[in-house]
Design a protein around this motif. Structure first.
Motif, PDB file in Angstrom:
ATOM      1  N   ALA A  62      22.173   2.293 -12.766  1.00  0.00           N
ATOM      2  CA  ALA A  62      23.114   2.841 -11.791  1.00  0.00           C
ATOM      3  C   ALA A  62      23.081   4.366 -11.816  1.00  0.00           C
ATOM      4  CB  ALA A  62      24.528   2.336 -12.072  1.00  0.00           C
ATOM      5  N   ASP A  63      22.967   4.943 -12.995  1.00  0.00           N
ATOM      6  CA  ASP A  63      22.911   6.400 -13.100  1.00  0.00           C
ATOM      7  C   ASP A  63      21.649   6.954 -12.445  1.00  0.00           C
ATOM      8  OD1 ASP A  63      24.015   8.909 -14.071  1.00  0.00           O
ATOM      9  OD2 ASP A  63      22.331   8.908 -15.490  1.00  0.00           O
ATOM     10  N   SER A  64      20.543   6.231 -12.574  1.00  0.00           N
ATOM     11  CA  SER A  64      19.303   6.715 -11.966  1.00  0.00           C
ATOM     12  C   SER A  64      19.325   6.613 -10.439  1.00  0.00           C
ATOM     13  CB  SER A  64      18.105   5.950 -12.530  1.00  0.00           C
ATOM     14  OG  SER A  64      18.104   4.616 -12.060  1.00  0.00           O
ATOM     15  N   HIS A  65      20.185   5.752  -9.886  1.00  0.00           N
ATOM     16  CA  HIS A  65      20.294   5.598  -8.438  1.00  0.00           C
ATOM     17  C   HIS A  65      21.477   6.366  -7.847  1.00  0.00           C
ATOM     18  CE1 HIS A  65      17.073   2.728  -7.910  1.00  0.00           C
ATOM     19  NE2 HIS A  65      17.539   2.033  -8.930  1.00  0.00           N
ATOM     20  N   THR A  66      22.186   7.111  -8.665  1.00  0.00           N
ATOM     21  CA  THR A  66      23.320   7.886  -8.169  1.00  0.00           C
ATOM     22  C   THR A  66      22.804   9.182  -7.554  1.00  0.00           C
ATOM     23  OG1 THR A  66      24.743   6.966  -9.880  1.00  0.00           O
ATOM     24  CG2 THR A  66      25.505   8.970  -8.809  1.00  0.00           C
ATOM     25  N   SER A  67      23.289   9.477  -6.374  1.00  0.00           N
ATOM     26  CA  SER A  67      22.868  10.695  -5.671  1.00  0.00           C
ATOM     27  C   SER A  67      23.369  11.928  -6.405  1.00  0.00           C
ATOM     28  CB  SER A  67      23.440  10.703  -4.252  1.00  0.00           C
ATOM     29  OG  SER A  67      23.021   9.575  -3.541  1.00  0.00           O
ATOM     30  N   PRO A  68      22.594  13.006  -6.400  1.00  0.00           N
ATOM     31  CA  PRO A  68      23.065  14.233  -7.032  1.00  0.00           C
ATOM     32  C   PRO A  68      24.348  14.711  -6.345  1.00  0.00           C
ATOM     33  CG  PRO A  68      20.753  14.437  -6.387  1.00  0.00           C
ATOM     34  CD  PRO A  68      21.259  13.152  -5.839  1.00  0.00           C
ATOM     35  N   PRO A  76      23.387  -1.970  -3.104  1.00  0.00           N
ATOM     36  CA  PRO A  76      22.811  -3.008  -3.964  1.00  0.00           C
ATOM     37  C   PRO A  76      21.789  -2.490  -4.968  1.00  0.00           C
ATOM     38  CG  PRO A  76      22.010  -3.239  -1.715  1.00  0.00           C
ATOM     39  CD  PRO A  76      23.070  -2.183  -1.703  1.00  0.00           C
ATOM     40  N   GLN A  77      21.184  -1.341  -4.707  1.00  0.00           N
ATOM     41  CA  GLN A  77      20.197  -0.811  -5.652  1.00  0.00           C
ATOM     42  C   GLN A  77      20.829  -0.501  -7.008  1.00  0.00           C
ATOM     43  OE1 GLN A  77      21.257   0.874  -2.984  1.00  0.00           O
ATOM     44  NE2 GLN A  77      21.829   2.931  -3.619  1.00  0.00           N
ATOM     45  N   CYS A  78      22.154  -0.380  -7.056  1.00  0.00           N
ATOM     46  CA  CYS A  78      22.846  -0.074  -8.315  1.00  0.00           C
ATOM     47  C   CYS A  78      22.806  -1.252  -9.283  1.00  0.00           C
ATOM     48  CB  CYS A  78      24.297   0.305  -8.040  1.00  0.00           C
ATOM     49  SG  CYS A  78      24.480   1.720  -6.967  1.00  0.00           S
TER      50      CYS A  78
END
Length: 108
Positions: A62-68, A76-78
């Motif tokens: 989830a952290d890697s898919h969080t927008s800056p 769903p990618q989370c």
């Protein structure tokens, strides 16, 4: 979506409530009463290790898919990768259980 998640959670919770009380008897019939406490401890740690591993896995994905600049992952990618990995781990566990049942089925 919330009703489906609620039903899945209820089934998982019921599974734990039904399985956990039977576990000491099953372990005792397989390995004997003298080792029951130790073996039940090992089985209890399996739940702890799995929960911790998949919680961290979800957090990293989830952290890697969080927008800056955004604090929360959306979409769903989370959770999708974590869902598929946990599904694969569950299927692997079911297969392993089948192997153990063939090996120790006559002792239970």
């Amino acid at each position: 979506l919330h009703d489906t998640a609620r039903h899945i959670h209820a089934l998982a919770t019921d599974n734990q409530r039904l399985t956990l009380p039977c576990t000491p008897s099953i372990l005792s019939s397989i390995w004997g009463a003298p080792n029951q406490g130790r073996n039940f401890g090992f089985v209890s740690y399996a739940c702890f290790c799995g929960t911790t591993a998949f919680s961290y896995l979800y957090a990293f994905i989830a952290d890697s898919h969080t927008s800056p600049g955004d604090d929360v992952c959306r979409g769903p990618q989370c959770w999708q990768t974590t869902f598929w990995l946990s599904s694969a781990a569950s299927l692997l566990a079911i297969g392993f259980t089948g192997v153990l049942w063939r090996k120790w089925g006559s002792r239970v």
